[in-house]
Scaffold this motif. Structure first.
Motif, short mmCIF file in Angstrom:
data_model
loop_
_atom_site.label_atom_id
_atom_site.label_comp_id
_atom_site.label_asym_id
_atom_site.label_seq_id
_atom_site.Cartn_x
_atom_site.Cartn_y
_atom_site.Cartn_z
N TYR A 63 61.14 131.28 -73.45
CA TYR A 63 62.60 131.43 -73.43
C TYR A 63 63.17 131.42 -74.85
N TYR A 64 62.77 130.44 -75.65
CA TYR A 64 63.30 130.35 -77.02
C TYR A 64 62.72 131.42 -77.92
N LEU A 140 71.53 121.31 -75.90
CA LEU A 140 70.09 121.23 -75.73
C LEU A 140 69.67 119.77 -75.84
N ARG A 141 69.13 119.24 -74.75
CA ARG A 141 68.89 117.79 -74.68
C ARG A 141 67.71 117.34 -75.53
N LEU A 167 74.31 120.46 -69.88
CA LEU A 167 73.17 119.89 -70.60
C LEU A 167 71.91 120.48 -70.01
N ASP A 168 71.10 121.16 -70.85
CA ASP A 168 69.88 121.79 -70.35
C ASP A 168 68.72 121.58 -71.30
N SER A 169 67.66 122.33 -71.15
CA SER A 169 66.43 122.25 -71.90
C SER A 169 65.54 121.11 -71.37
N ASP A 170 64.57 120.65 -72.16
CA ASP A 170 63.52 119.76 -71.67
C ASP A 170 64.06 118.36 -71.35
N THR A 194 79.07 119.28 -66.34
CA THR A 194 77.90 119.40 -65.48
C THR A 194 76.67 119.06 -66.30
N MET A 195 75.58 118.72 -65.62
CA MET A 195 74.32 118.43 -66.30
C MET A 195 73.16 118.88 -65.43
N HIS A 196 72.10 119.36 -66.07
CA HIS A 196 70.87 119.67 -65.35
C HIS A 196 70.16 118.37 -64.96
#
Length: 335
Positions: A63-64, A140-141, A167-170, A194-196
């Motif tokens: 993705y990155y 990006l968390r 809030l996303d990513s790993d 919102t947050m993942h």
């Protein structure tokens, strides 16, 4: 009417869509050529064949890497307008689009170039394609909270273009509480939250508890592990907090599509929705995601699919006038 045919015509709302995750291989090659970037893969098929993710980190690596071709405002415009065109063909009427500014500013691309390109595509899609949209800025968390705060401050001149933050990513080792102060400031600035809470990650229930009780989000992205805790399920039902499930992407980073959990949560009155997440990487836009829901459970019928579509309207951050129009469209279609 067959469910696949019903799904094709159903007016849709998408709430969990990473615009960077709509970068199809053909556009990736086009932008790489324009920006003088050499790709490690030589053909579009080689790119698709490289998508063999087994978990969230393996997906994020690809993705990155793909984002490197996004360099200018024009690039972000083309990325977004291509998504909107696909969405319009699947009867998507309204979208809340995630974007990851840190993934670009960390490479030297300006915040303005990112958001101005996206904004131009939004306006064109609204005027010419019948697809309304709003932007959600994600942090990006796996970066520091201080970087997130700096990005939040950088966004303030563009507040009228951004409806909320996410809030996303790993998620592994990066719990929601790490960003508590950032989200407190975002709320004070008028952003919705919102947050993942990704599927099947270590500590998933504790992360869901944090986003609900400590940070007090307006919505949860993914979040289907909540079914493991009846008290938290009742909390989201009582407070009408929606979940944005992504059945196809679940199959890439977990053991199933989690449609069985979606059905169970629907039975319990949770406002759960269907979304595509990163469709260029996972091989399915929102229409295919609705089809996956229908395929993976014998309990899914037109009434449930309609309810899922209406859930997305209710928990969206669209203006009330748009919500009313969308409900009328669905009612007319179902009749």
């Amino acid at each position: 009417m067959a469910l696949k045919e019903f799904i094709a015509g159903l007016p849709k709302v998408e709430l969990h869509l990473h615009i960077e995750g709509t970068l199809e291989p053909d556009l990736k090659f086009k932008l790489a050529k324009r920006n003088g970037i050499e790709l490690k893969h030589k053909t579009e098929q080689e790119v698709r064949d490289s998508y063999s993710f087994t978990d969230l980190p393996s997906f994020l690596e690809a993705y990155y890497e793909g984002m490197n071709v996004l360099q200018t405002s024009e690039d972000f415009y083309e990325l977004a307008i291509e998504y909107f065109r696909r969405a319009a063909k699947q009867n998507v009427r309204y979208v809340e689009v995630f974007f990851d500014p840190q993934a670009h500013t960390a490479r030297g691309v300006s915040f303005h170039d990112v958001i101005s390109g996206l904004r131009r595509a939004q306006l064109e899609a609204d005027q010419n394609l019948g697809v309304s949209s709003q932007l959600i800025m994600c942090f990006l968390r796996d970066f520091q909270a201080e970087f997130a705060m700096a990005t939040l401050l950088e966004s303030l001149p563009y507040k009228e273009w951004i409806v909320g933050v996410g809030l996303d990513s790993d998620e592994n080792g990066n719990p929601p509480e790490k960003f508590t102060q950032v989200f407190e400031r975002a709320r004070a600035e008028g952003y919705l939250l919102t947050m993942h809470c990704d599927v099947d990650i270590p500590g998933s229930i504790e992360h869901i508890r944090q986003v609900l009780e400590d940070i007090r989000v307006d919505r949860i992205d993914h979040g289907t592990n909540i079914v493991e805790n009846p008290e938290l399920v009742q909390y989201v039902v009582k407070h009408r907090i929606g979940l944005t499930s992504c059945p196809i992407s679940n199959t890439w980073v977990s053991d199933t599509s989690k449609v069985e959990l979606l059905v169970e949560l629907d039975k319990q009155g949770v406002l759960i929705t269907v979304n595509s997440d990163d469709p260029a990487y996972f091989g399915g836009y929102i229409g295919e995601c609705f089809e996956r829901v229908a395929e993976d459970s014998d309990e899914v019928d037109e009434a449930m699919l309609t309810r899922l579509a209406k859930n997305a309207i209710e928990v969206s951050w669209a203006p009330q006038g748009i919500k009313n129009r969308l409900r009328e469209e669905i009612d007319k279609y179902v009749k």
